[in-house]
Design an enzyme around this catalytic site. Structure first.
Site, PDB file in Angstrom:
ATOM      1  CG  ASP A 284      -2.109   1.214   1.066  1.00  0.00           C
ATOM      2  OD1 ASP A 284      -1.928   1.811  -0.122  1.00  0.00           O
ATOM      3  OD2 ASP A 284      -2.972   1.421   1.853  1.00  0.00           O
TER       4      ASP A 284
HETATM    5  C1  BGC Z   1      -4.482   3.595   0.190  1.00  0.00           C
HETATM    6  C2  BGC Z   1      -5.095   2.456  -0.470  1.00  0.00           C
HETATM    7  C3  BGC Z   1      -5.092   2.922  -2.126  1.00  0.00           C
HETATM    8  C4  BGC Z   1      -3.754   3.392  -2.602  1.00  0.00           C
HETATM    9  C5  BGC Z   1      -3.843   3.850  -3.736  1.00  0.00           C
HETATM   10  C6  BGC Z   1      -3.268   4.306  -0.124  1.00  0.00           C
HETATM   11  O1  BGC Z   1      -3.088   5.614   0.220  1.00  0.00           O
HETATM   12  O2  BGC Z   1      -4.512   3.113   1.681  1.00  0.00           O
HETATM   13  O3  BGC Z   1      -6.405   2.045  -0.148  1.00  0.00           O
HETATM   14  O4  BGC Z   1      -5.638   1.767  -2.714  1.00  0.00           O
HETATM   15  O5  BGC Z   1      -3.623   4.719  -1.515  1.00  0.00           O
HETATM   16  O6  BGC Z   1      -4.167   4.787  -4.118  1.00  0.00           O
END
Ligand code: BGC
Length: 721
Positions: A284
């Site tokens: 993530d």
């Molecule tokens: C979030 C994720 C998301 C990713 C990509 C992160 O900050 O926790 O849920 O999929 O960003 O945008």
């Protein structure tokens, strides 16, 4: 005249049917050919994911992604969409990089892409698994037509933490409901064929237990027993994997002292070895680098090695793989075999998505035009949004009559922006045809001085979602004061709520004549609110998360244990209770009213192996049927979610006082009755026993069936292994 029909219960039966086995990742011969030609840097490049400069959801680590693509240093991109834009980026990858390997394009398509559906917490309140699947399928179709092949959804994080802003992105507190929804979303996104031009790869996130941050603060520490983790937090992720999801995203939190991004127990022991997951694991965002701040890795280079050795295949945004992985392989700290396995998984997924056959298959501007925000998609968004709304209170003021004068007030009444909620994909305010105020004006005169008031209040959308934790779960006082003033003036007030978490509504529930929980209902949400307020749609949503009386009761959820001193005697001091509020929540899990009423018969049990004074017994692989007759006792058609809860009275570890084990949505005309049947089998009674094996134990059980988790109709039975 009453009609009596029998329903064979599909959803409870799911627990008693064999589970789907997950999807196997086919090994494509073209991938093996490519692997032979690839340098170590190029293999690592396939393990790298960067954002484009199109839109950014966190700190950007690196510009110049097109040069990286050309050089084979970056094989995947997020936040890039539209058929034209992705086609151009794809052209650079295919025509200007040495091996011409296509880019995989990912995006957060969370509750719709262009046509925005209600936020996920709202969707789950519909308990309508087919509709949820359909919403994911529409989202996939729109996203795939805009050049995307990969969505970062479903979010499978169970949460009992209303302070946490991301509770809005999940399906609430319950693992059974959450699992059905997670699987439905995977089916909706991926369909039967990943390579078709209207499906996208699902990504199960955030693995694992991200929904349990201490004190509700985003990204905070998570710690819980392995038993609690497995029983209440892991099932939705597992259900999504079993439904065929072929990518998983690690979570920002640590668990038992080990950040998820380097947690072998989660990624290797559980996900790969126990669940047989064959897809790839992505970080993530900057989750790898964050392990330095966690105090788990000395530097970003070590963090990358720790994560890849623990099971991560793709690095989103950290640049740790790009900058240091080659060196780590050369030093022998990461084996080349590990890199090969990760690269192979990613390439095989690209092959499964059809990108090796035709890299441009998702980039067709005409299809994008034809399949986006279609009248059918919008019509579905409207009817689905109405289904997700929960009527929390009604003293009879609702439904309002069309043509009667109402005032529409409150800071959210005329906001199109808030209807879309957080993580709104590529949804745009310009595509929202009506605010709540606009929609009401179309059916009735609105006049500020009218005696009946629709007051639209709650939280602005930016107070929910990522990095949006609150230390209070009250509606801001300047909004509540409007309600107080209106009541002082003697006016009748229907509160329409827009919010993304359980709120403390203790004051509002006393003052308001009715409360409709509308969540953030999406593109067509203004109309959907009006549909419910004026009775074109009879509300049928049921809470998928408990609403406490105040923050002091948190965590509060329906599967709590009894304790050794349950609160039974009204004046008892040494029992488990509060001095200042009742133990019960304000609105229980499963609660939701209708414009009609439903009556439940007593429960009858059938089909067991024997009957004695202490009730029915069933054994081993057998089943038991629990039946109730539900009657619509009002004068209009309505939909009820009939819920079944089980209690195991004595276990080798203590068991919840109630636990959701089945439900069925039924629609009944006025006066109509229907028999609803639940099947109970050994799987229904299984849990992690003291020795951590999964299975049932012999003993006595209670069963409760009704329209909410605090329902009272109950019966008892015995099970013998
Ligand atoms: C979030 C994720 C998301 C990713 C990509 C992160 O900050 O926790 O849920 O999929 O960003 O945008």
């Amino acid at each position: 005249m009453k009609k009596l029909l029998t329903v064979i219960l599909a959803l409870a039966a799911v627990a008693c049917a064999p589970k789907p086995a997950g999807k196997f990742l086919q090994s494509d011969p073209r991938v093996e050919e490519l692997m032979k030609q690839m340098t170590l840097e190029e293999k690592i490049g396939q393990m790298v994911l960067f954002t484009s400069d199109w839109s950014v959801t966190g700190p950007t680590m690196r510009q110049g992604y097109l040069d990286d693509i050309r050089a084979g240093r970056c094989g995947n991109l997020l936040n890039a969409y539209t058929a034209d834009f992705t086609r151009e980026v794809q052209r650079v990858a295919v025509e200007e990089s040495r091996l011409g390997i296509p880019i995989l394009f990912g995006y957060d398509v969370i509750h719709g892409f262009r046509t925005i559906f209600p936020i996920n917490l709202g969707m789950s309140a519909s308990w309508d698994i087919q509709a949820i699947e359909k919403s994911a399928q529409i989202a996939a179709e729109e996203a795939a037509a805009a050049g995307l092949q990969w969505t970062y959804s479903p979010m499978c994080d169970i949460s009992v933490e209303p302070r946490w802003g991301r509770i809005s992105e999940g399906s609430g507190e319950d693992p059974y409901l959450g699992s059905l929804i997670a699987a439905a979303m995977v089916r909706g996104y991926q369909g039967d064929d990943l390579s078709s031009d209207n499906t996208v790869l699902a990504c199960v996130k955030h693995f694992a237990a991200y929904g349990a941050p201490q004190a509700g603060r985003d990204y905070n520490t998570v710690d819980m027993s392995e038993r609690w983790l497995r029983e209440f937090y892991l099932p939705p992720y597992k259900a999504a994997v079993d439904a065929g999801a072929l990518s998983v995203m690690a979570s920002f939190n640590e668990l038992d002292g080990v950040p998820a991004h380097a947690n072998k127990h989660l990624m290797q022991d559980i996900l790969r070895d126990e669940w047989g997951f064959e897809g790839f694991i992505v970080t993530d965002y900057t989750g790898i680098n964050e392990m330095v701040m966690h105090g788990y890795a000395a530097n970003e280079a070590d963090a990358g090695a720790l994560s890849v050795n623990a099971g991560v295949d793709m690095d989103m945004m950290s640049a740790s793989f790009m900058n240091y992985l080659k060196e780590k392989v050369e030093k022998g700290e990461v084996s080349e075999k590990t890199v090969d396995a990760a690269c192979r998984r990613i390439l095989n997924l690209k092959a499964a998505l059809g990108l090796l056959d035709d890299p441009y298959k998702y980039c067709d501007p005409q299809r994008e035009k034809d399949r986006t925000l279609t009248p059918e998609n919008k019509a579905f968004a409207r009817s689905f949004a109405a289904e997700t709304m929960v009527l929390l209170k009604n003293n009879g003021i609702l439904p309002l009559a069309k043509g009667e004068k109402v005032a529409v007030l409150g800071p959210l009444a005329d906001s199109k922006d808030d209807l879309l909620g957080s993580w709104r994909g590529a949804g745009e305010v310009q595509s929202v045809p009506a605010s709540v105020l606009d929609a009401i004006k179309e059916v009735t005169p609105v006049s500020a001085g009218a005696n009946k008031v629709v007051l639209v209040i709650g939280e602005p959308w930016s107070w929910t979602g990522e990095a949006a934790s609150r230390s209070s779960i009250r509606i801001p006082e300047d909004q509540v004061s409007i309600l107080k003033q209106l009541k002082k003036q003697g006016r009748k007030v229907v509160v329409v709520l827009m919010n993304g978490r359980p709120l403390d509504l203790s004051e509002e529930s006393e003052l308001a004549d009715a409360i409709l929980e509308a969540w953030y209902p999406g593109t067509m949400g203004g109309y959907a609110v009006a549909d419910v307020l004026f009775g074109d749609v009879n509300p049928c949503g049921k809470l998928s998360v408990t609403f406490p009386r105040n923050l002091g009761q948190v965590p509060i959820y329906h599967y709590a244990k009894n304790t050794g001193r349950p609160y039974i005697h009204p004046d008892a001091k040494y029992e488990s209770r509060y001095l200042d509020v009742p133990n019960e929540p304000l609105y229980a899990f499963g609660h939701g009213l209708s414009y009609t009423t439903f009556e439940y018969s007593d429960i009858t049990l059938e089909g067991g192996d024997s009957r004695s004074e202490s009730g029915m017994t069933f054994r081993g692989e057998g089943t038991l049927k629990a039946k109730v007759t539900v009657t619509n006792t009002g004068d209009r058609e309505g939909t009820e979610v009939v819920q079944m809860y089980i209690r195991d009275l004595v276990g080798s570890v203590t068991r919840p006082v109630r636990q959701l084990k089945g439900f069925e949505r039924i629609t009944l005309g006025p006066g109509e009755s229907r028999e609803v049947e639940f099947t109970i089998c050994k799987e229904t009674l299984s849990f992690y026993r003291q020795d951590m094996t999964w299975g049932p134990e012999s003993g006595d059980f209670n069963i409760f069936i009704g329209g909410a988790s605090d329902c009272t109709k109950n019966a008892s039975f015995k099970y013998e292994i």
